[in-house]
Design a protein around this motif. Structure first.
Motif, PDB file in Angstrom:
ATOM      1  N   GLU A   6      -4.767   4.013 -22.967  1.00 37.90           N
ATOM      2  CA  GLU A   6      -5.481   5.161 -22.409  1.00 37.90           C
ATOM      3  C   GLU A   6      -6.991   4.954 -22.482  1.00 37.90           C
ATOM      4  OE1 GLU A   6      -3.698   9.168 -23.437  1.00 37.90           O
ATOM      5  OE2 GLU A   6      -2.695   7.891 -24.902  1.00 37.90           O
TER       6      GLU A   6
ATOM      7  N   ALA B 191      -7.987   2.682 -19.689  1.00 43.16           N
ATOM      8  CA  ALA B 191      -7.966   3.385 -18.403  1.00 43.16           C
ATOM      9  C   ALA B 191      -9.125   4.369 -18.304  1.00 43.16           C
ATOM     10  CB  ALA B 191      -6.639   4.110 -18.230  1.00 43.16           C
TER      11      ALA B 191
ATOM     12  N   ALA C   5     -10.557   6.537 -15.154  1.00 40.93           N
ATOM     13  CA  ALA C   5      -9.343   7.280 -14.821  1.00 40.93           C
ATOM     14  C   ALA C   5      -9.391   8.665 -15.460  1.00 40.93           C
ATOM     15  CB  ALA C   5      -8.105   6.525 -15.307  1.00 40.93           C
TER      16      ALA C   5
ATOM     17  N   ARG D  51      -4.575  11.000 -13.948  1.00 40.24           N
ATOM     18  CA  ARG D  51      -4.272   9.633 -13.530  1.00 40.24           C
ATOM     19  C   ARG D  51      -3.683   8.832 -14.690  1.00 40.24           C
ATOM     20  NH1 ARG D  51      -6.405   6.103  -9.631  1.00 40.24           N
ATOM     21  NH2 ARG D  51      -5.055   4.257  -9.608  1.00 40.24           N
TER      22      ARG D  51
ATOM     23  N   TRP E 210       0.189   9.662 -15.040  1.00 37.06           N
ATOM     24  CA  TRP E 210       1.105   9.157 -14.020  1.00 37.06           C
ATOM     25  C   TRP E 210       0.961   7.664 -13.755  1.00 37.06           C
ATOM     26  CZ3 TRP E 210       4.760  12.405 -13.646  1.00 37.06           C
ATOM     27  CH2 TRP E 210       4.509  13.773 -13.749  1.00 37.06           C
ATOM     28  N   SER E 211      -0.173   7.064 -14.130  1.00 42.65           N
ATOM     29  CA  SER E 211      -0.375   5.634 -13.878  1.00 42.65           C
ATOM     30  C   SER E 211      -0.263   4.782 -15.133  1.00 42.65           C
ATOM     31  CB  SER E 211      -1.758   5.395 -13.236  1.00 42.65           C
ATOM     32  OG  SER E 211      -1.864   6.055 -11.996  1.00 42.65           O
ATOM     33  N   VAL E 212      -0.324   5.387 -16.318  1.00 45.32           N
ATOM     34  CA  VAL E 212      -0.239   4.624 -17.562  1.00 45.32           C
ATOM     35  C   VAL E 212       0.996   5.037 -18.372  1.00 45.32           C
ATOM     36  CG1 VAL E 212      -1.397   4.059 -19.727  1.00 45.32           C
ATOM     37  CG2 VAL E 212      -2.744   4.314 -17.637  1.00 45.32           C
TER      38      VAL E 212
ATOM     39  N   PRO F 227       4.715   4.887 -16.237  1.00 46.19           N
ATOM     40  CA  PRO F 227       5.300   3.536 -16.076  1.00 46.19           C
ATOM     41  C   PRO F 227       5.724   2.902 -17.402  1.00 46.19           C
ATOM     42  CG  PRO F 227       3.334   3.774 -14.723  1.00 46.19           C
ATOM     43  CD  PRO F 227       3.388   4.979 -15.600  1.00 46.19           C
TER      44      PRO F 227
ATOM     45  N   ARG G 148       9.275   4.274 -18.612  1.00 48.49           N
ATOM     46  CA  ARG G 148      10.351   4.287 -17.615  1.00 48.49           C
ATOM     47  C   ARG G 148      11.752   4.271 -18.221  1.00 48.49           C
ATOM     48  NH1 ARG G 148       9.226   0.131 -13.095  1.00 48.49           N
ATOM     49  NH2 ARG G 148       7.437   1.540 -12.973  1.00 48.49           N
TER      50      ARG G 148
END
Length: 299
Positions: A192, A195, A200, A204, A207-209, A212, A215
């Motif tokens: 984080e 990012a 970011a 962001r 949802w982007s770090v 994923p 998952r």
């Protein structure tokens, strides 16, 4: 003066050392390993026998299901029970309803649970511990306690006999928030920070770090939520009166009530209702096992 050189003799290469444990070594069976294997086989048998019995009974003619002594294999296998269930109910419509409801419940539950879990895991605000304690306490509240107020709320909003009336009360899942929060706690904050250095925003980063990297556990949570929404009988039964809005469990229960205790048709209904879940779990079994394992390690 010429000199002659004598050809040098090549020495044979030394044989490669043999491994300490050759392939012919027999595996050692310990008491713990044997007991684990026997226990796993017994559990598998206990789980498979009811499924095989339901499938076997659904293929029998109706008179044969009540014959004594009980036999495993049908004398004359037939699909009359499946044909009767399909003809007496709007099975295709119920399958569509269950699919739509389960997908909506799963999607919204994941969305809400991810945001709530990230908030409790990564942000600090007044009353954070108290609010998280209330969420944990929500796990202990039986869903049946909330049936009356939820139905009054759906009636007041005019959502009876609608998809949203079936979906919205199932979206809040305290146990999923707890599981995801514990998983997020195990993810290093360095990702984080990197990012954030790149500019970011918090949205962001989620949802982007975080998503994923989470998952496996998200797939496991999604499958468990989907199965729970598909199997949910009580709430759809209460909030739906229109046969065209019924889900698979509710519709099949009504069909069973219309033809009484006909065991072949009851088992055929059970097989038809559970078949999609078996397919979903078989396709995503690896993700479920990995997600549960990662949740246990990181939690």
């Amino acid at each position: 003066m010429t000199t002659t050189t004598m050809p040098t003799e090549r020495r044979p290469a030394a044989p490669a050392p043999k491994p300490a444990h050759s392939g012919s070594a027999k595996p050692r069976w310990t008491f713990a390993g044997t007991a684990t294997a026997v226990g796993a086989v017994l559990l598998a048998v206990l789980w498979l026998v009811p499924l095989l019995w339901a499938l076997d009974t659904s293929l029998k003619p109706e008179p044969e299901t009540t014959r004594a002594p009980i036999t495993w294999l049908p004398e004359a296998p037939t699909g009359d029970a499946y044909r009767s269930v399909i003809e007496q109910g709007d099975l295709i419509r119920w399958f569509v309803n269950s699919t739509v409801v389960s997908i909506l419940v799963t999607t919204l539950t994941l969305f809400v649970s991810v945001l709530a879990a990230y908030g409790f895991s990564r942000t600090t605000f007044p009353g954070r511990r108290v609010l998280f304690g209330l969420i944990i306490a929500g796990i202990l509240v039986p869903p049946q306690v909330l049936i009356v107020p939820l139905f009054q709320e759906m009636t007041g909003l005019g959502l009876v006999d609608t998809y949203w009336g079936i979906v919205l009360p199932q979206v809040v899942a305290p146990v999923m928030v707890f599981v995801l929060k514990k998983f997020f706690d195990g993810i290093s904050r360095d990702y984080e920070d990197a990012a954030r250095v790149d500019g970011a925003s918090r949205w962001r980063i989620v949802w982007s770090v975080m998503v994923p990297m989470s998952r496996p556990i998200l797939v496991a949570v999604g499958i468990f939520t989907f199965i729970g929404a598909w199997n949910n009988f009580l709430w759809p039964f209460i909030v739906t009166t229109d046969p065209s809005m019924m889900t698979i469990p509710v519709g099949l229960a009504n069909v069973q009530g219309s033809y009484g205790l006909r065991y072949a048709q009851i088992m055929a209904s059970a097989v038809l209702g559970g078949l999609p879940l078996l397919i979903v779990y078989a396709l995503f079994q690896r993700h479920v096992v990995r997600g549960v394992g990662d949740a246990g390690i990181k939690g």
